[in-house]
Design an enzyme around this catalytic site. Structure first.
Site, PDB file in Angstrom:
ATOM      1  N   ARG A  44       8.311  19.200  32.959  1.00 49.54           N
ATOM      2  CA  ARG A  44       8.144  18.374  32.023  1.00 49.54           C
ATOM      3  C   ARG A  44       7.301  18.224  30.950  1.00 49.54           C
ATOM      4  O   ARG A  44       7.334  18.547  29.936  1.00 49.54           O
ATOM      5  CB  ARG A  44       9.436  17.273  32.547  1.00 49.54           C
ATOM      6  CG  ARG A  44      10.661  17.760  32.630  1.00 49.54           C
ATOM      7  CD  ARG A  44      11.754  16.657  32.553  1.00 49.54           C
ATOM      8  NE  ARG A  44      12.799  16.613  32.639  1.00 49.54           N
ATOM      9  CZ  ARG A  44      14.256  15.682  33.201  1.00 49.54           C
ATOM     10  NH1 ARG A  44      13.501  14.279  33.177  1.00 49.54           N
ATOM     11  NH2 ARG A  44      14.791  16.347  33.324  1.00 49.54           N
ATOM     12  N   LYS A 181      29.071  14.571  41.717  1.00 51.34           N
ATOM     13  CA  LYS A 181      30.201  13.645  40.876  1.00 51.34           C
ATOM     14  C   LYS A 181      31.380  14.305  39.781  1.00 51.34           C
ATOM     15  O   LYS A 181      30.537  14.171  38.585  1.00 51.34           O
ATOM     16  CB  LYS A 181      29.709  12.179  40.681  1.00 51.34           C
ATOM     17  CG  LYS A 181      28.744  11.535  41.295  1.00 51.34           C
ATOM     18  CD  LYS A 181      28.314   9.943  40.697  1.00 51.34           C
ATOM     19  CE  LYS A 181      29.842   8.648  40.331  1.00 51.34           C
ATOM     20  NZ  LYS A 181      29.223   7.573  39.766  1.00 51.34           N
ATOM     21  N   GLY A 326      18.464  18.691  36.705  1.00 48.45           N
ATOM     22  CA  GLY A 326      17.626  18.335  36.905  1.00 48.45           C
ATOM     23  C   GLY A 326      17.765  18.750  37.979  1.00 48.45           C
ATOM     24  O   GLY A 326      17.084  19.898  38.771  1.00 48.45           O
ATOM     25  N   GLY A 349      22.286  15.313  31.358  1.00 50.46           N
ATOM     26  CA  GLY A 349      23.261  15.203  30.741  1.00 50.46           C
ATOM     27  C   GLY A 349      23.176  14.668  29.167  1.00 50.46           C
ATOM     28  O   GLY A 349      24.664  15.479  28.514  1.00 50.46           O
TER      29      GLY A 349
END
Ligand code: ADP
Ligand code: MG
Length: 376
Positions: A44, A181, A326, A349
């Site tokens: 990053r 999830k 990620g 996200g």
């Protein structure tokens, strides 16, 4: 008339100007017993260099700012930017880095007083923090209200690639989804149903779908309250490929493989070899592949095979390939396949939300900047 996204070129002459660059330096860190923190992956930080260099080469003074972890609005040594600042000094000498934005409660609350602090003495603003562009936080949406602003190169490329997936994907378009999830990703699955030709679903997520088909899943991850939503998706017109075999540990804690009906106490931690091969075939025949979420608990070598096979298939296919998330990016890097895909998104996200909604609060804010170009 609608305004377009301002790019670096829309900033005008930056020589002698002080430019605030919102970066995503939320890097993974390892903490030793004595508290020393080491960056385990500086992707990053390196990813922000094209934008930083573009500005410094033109004579701008660059001040970067980022969040790191979740310090919950107060100063906390464990989340200080020190390790990032040290690495940045090696990669881009002379570039400043402010302290963790989330040390101030005004960041996440989008407090105008904190925005005023951030823009004080600053001449222009650049957003290159794609991973945070889906948050309406002070450092993301505040500065463009008053300062000439631009999307950095990283953000620009993310918008081009993910926007392109929405606009004109080469078909068939296959979304490969995994991770832990279902509830996090259900909205995206529903939205992607309008866009993709098939889903491939593995990871912890697959068990809620298997349960929705009436299969016992033992003690595997399963979100009971999402079973109805998964059943509805299974009734939809987009085919959903689910695993046909599962690998995990049985009630006694021993490594085991099963079909898709798991015995009591069984925990599924990876898709089996049959599923991995079937998924690889779907990926090989695709025109576009978007992959988010590992197929299993790949951090444990015993349960990495499914993710490895799928990653290899994504690397080998002739399809246009985009990987977001990620952990998925980390898996690709672990298998040294990160150079073999067309685009690795820096946002998990954010990439899902941009695919789902076609816009993000951070992009909307930039289009509202005083220097935003007329769209034409
Ligand atoms: P990404 O960061 O790529 O968006 P997620 O954060 O959604 O991916 O999910 C990654 C996590 O999901 C990994 O830590 C992995 O261990 C976990 N995971 C994948 N499959 C399973 C499983 N069957 N059981 C438990 N955890 C799983
Ligand atoms: Mg993750």
């Amino acid at each position: 008339m609608a305004k377009g996204l301002p790019l670096l070129e829309d900033l005008g002459d930056v020589a002698g100007k002080r430019v605030l660059v919102r970066t995503d330096f939320n890097v993974p860190l390892e903490t030793a017993d004595d508290g020393t923190r080491t960056i385990t992956d500086d992707f990053r930080i390196r990813a922000a260099l094209p934008t930083i260099t573009w500005l410094t080469e033109r004579g701008a003074t660059v001040v970067t700012a980022s969040h790191l972890g979740r310090p919950k609005g107060k100063s906390d040594e464990r989340y200080s930017m020190d390790p990032v600042r040290a690495r940045l000094a090696e990669l881009a000498p002379g570039v400043e880095l402010l302290e963790n934005l989330r040390f101030d409660p005004g960041e996440e609350a989008n407090d105008p007083a904190f925005v005023a602090e951030l823009v004080e003495g600053v001449d222009a603003y650049v957003d290159d923090a794609f991973g945070a562009a889906h948050r309406a936080h002070a450092s993301i949406v505040g500065p463009p209200r008053t300062l000439p602003s631009a999307a950095g190169r990283l953000l620009q490329r993310e918008v081009e690639v993910l926007g392109g997936l929405r606009a004109k994907p080469r078909r068939p378009f296959v979304a490969v989804l995994g991770g832990a999830k279902v509830s996090d990703k259900l909205g995206v699955i529903a939205a992607l149903s309008q866009l993709v030709d098939a889903f491939v679903i593995g990871g912890g997520m697959c068990f809620t779908f298997l349960a929705a088909k009436g299969n016992p899943v033992g003690d595997s991850l399963c979100e009971r309250d999402q079973i109805d939503s998964c059943a509805e998706l299974l009734r939809g017109k987009v085919p959903i490929h689910l695993p046909e075999d599962i690998v995990g540990v049985d009630a006694a804690g021993n490594y085991a493989t099963w079909g898709t009906r798991l015995p009591d106490g069984a925990k599924g931690f990876d898709i089996g070899p049959g599923s991995a091969a079937a998924f690889a075939d779907v990926i090989a025949d695709a025109g576009t592949v978007f992959w988010n979420g590992p197929m299993g608990m790949f951090e444990d070598d015993r349960f990495a095979a499914g993710t490895r096979t799928v990653a290899q298939a994504v690397a080998d296919t002739k399809a246009f390939t985009v990987v977001g998330g990620g952990d998925s990016a980390a898996a690709l890097a672990q298998f040294r396949l990160d150079d073999d895909v067309d685009h690795v998104s820096t946002g998990g996200g954010a990439s899902l939300e941009l695919l789902e909604l076609g816009d993000l609060p951070g992009l909307e804010a930039l289009r509202g900047a005083p220097n935003a170009p007329e769209e034409g």
